[in-house]
Write an enzyme that holds these catalytic residues in place. Structure first.
Site, short mmCIF file in Angstrom:
data_model
loop_
_atom_site.label_atom_id
_atom_site.label_comp_id
_atom_site.label_asym_id
_atom_site.label_seq_id
_atom_site.Cartn_x
_atom_site.Cartn_y
_atom_site.Cartn_z
NE ARG A 16 -3.80 1.30 2.97
CZ ARG A 16 -3.88 1.93 4.04
NH1 ARG A 16 -3.25 2.06 4.73
NH2 ARG A 16 -4.75 2.98 3.63
CB ILE A 42 -5.78 6.17 -0.16
CG1 ILE A 42 -5.69 4.57 -0.14
CG2 ILE A 42 -4.98 5.90 1.59
CD1 ILE A 42 -4.44 3.84 -0.51
CB SER A 43 -10.78 2.89 1.78
OG SER A 43 -11.34 3.77 0.83
CD GLN A 44 -11.26 1.50 6.35
OE1 GLN A 44 -10.82 2.55 6.06
NE2 GLN A 44 -12.16 1.06 7.34
CG PHE A 185 -16.12 6.24 0.66
CD1 PHE A 185 -15.34 6.33 0.12
CD2 PHE A 185 -17.24 5.49 1.55
CE1 PHE A 185 -14.56 5.01 0.18
CE2 PHE A 185 -16.46 4.06 1.36
CZ PHE A 185 -15.59 3.61 0.47
#
Ligand code: SAH
Length: 201
Positions: A16, A42-44, A185
């Site tokens: 990542r 950026i999402s988990q 989000f």
């Protein structure tokens, strides 16, 4: 359905930190959303795995993604599907994501800069649609661009908290919506965003 273990092992194999600016790279292994610049995140990893699992792309799927961001979610889609059409309104983010994904040797991704809330009609219909920004409502254009037997994953709700929706279309074109869970989000801008673009900028 794509198997969860297969997705988890892909997540393990994908570094990542490749999708982060230098200052945040040391936090890459934390299961947390992180800043990617321009007020975006950026999402988990667990949420990316879960949303990809819900979307369940197949090897021959054509996927539309709205909100390329860092390109991290795009990599999952491009790994498991035939082709990905990804849209991002912030030009520098899109160009950086494109560079990163090219370095990872992906050749099945098409990129488009601009407002993706109305979809990308040129290549429609799509077997899968993934939206990674919070919409005020499910954009009718995206429903139109979803193929029969298609699946769409989209967070719907106000800026602070949204319902993650799984939208499915049957062979006859009937649409069913399911709420999966609550998520957070950044907001989708443009036509189905929360505020008019001009008022914000
Ligand atoms: N999936 C991304 C996270 C994206 S954050 C990742 O894995 O990194 C949401 C992204 O959606 C942001 O980059 C934002 O600029 C973009 N976005 C917001 N509204 C948009 C719109 N109307 N069209 C295209 N992209 C949009």
């Amino acid at each position: 359905m794509l198997e969860l273990e297969v997705l988890e092992s892909y997540a393990q194999s994908l570094d990542r930190s490749l999708f982060l600016d230098e200052e945040y790279q040391s936090f890459a292994s934390l299961n947390r959303p992180l800043p990617i610049g321009y007020g975006q995140t950026i999402s988990q990893p667990t949420l990316v795995v879960e949303m990809t699992y819900l979307l369940s792309p197949e090897p021959d799927s054509r996927v539309l993604e709205i909100g390329t961001g860092s390109g991290y979610q795009t990599a999952f889609l491009a790994h498991f599907a035939r082709r990905v059409y990804t849209m991002e309104r912030v030009g520098p983010l899109l160009r950086q994501a494109k560079k990163r994904l090219a370095a990872l040797k992906f050749t099945n991704i098409l990129y488009q800069e601009g407002d993706g809330s109305g979809g990308w009609s040129e290549h429609a219909p799509y077997d899968r649609i993934m939206v990674t920004a919070a919409a005020r409502t499910i954009p009718p254009e995206l429903l139109e661009q979803l193929a029969p037997l298609g699946r769409m994953v989209i967070p719907v709700g106000p800026p602070d908290l949204q319902e993650l929706m799984l939208v499915t279309k049957d062979l006859a074109g009937n649409v069913k919506n399911q709420v999966v869970e609550l998520v957070r989000f950044v907001e989708l801008r443009g036509k189905y965003g929360w505020m008019e673009e001009k008022k914000r900028e």
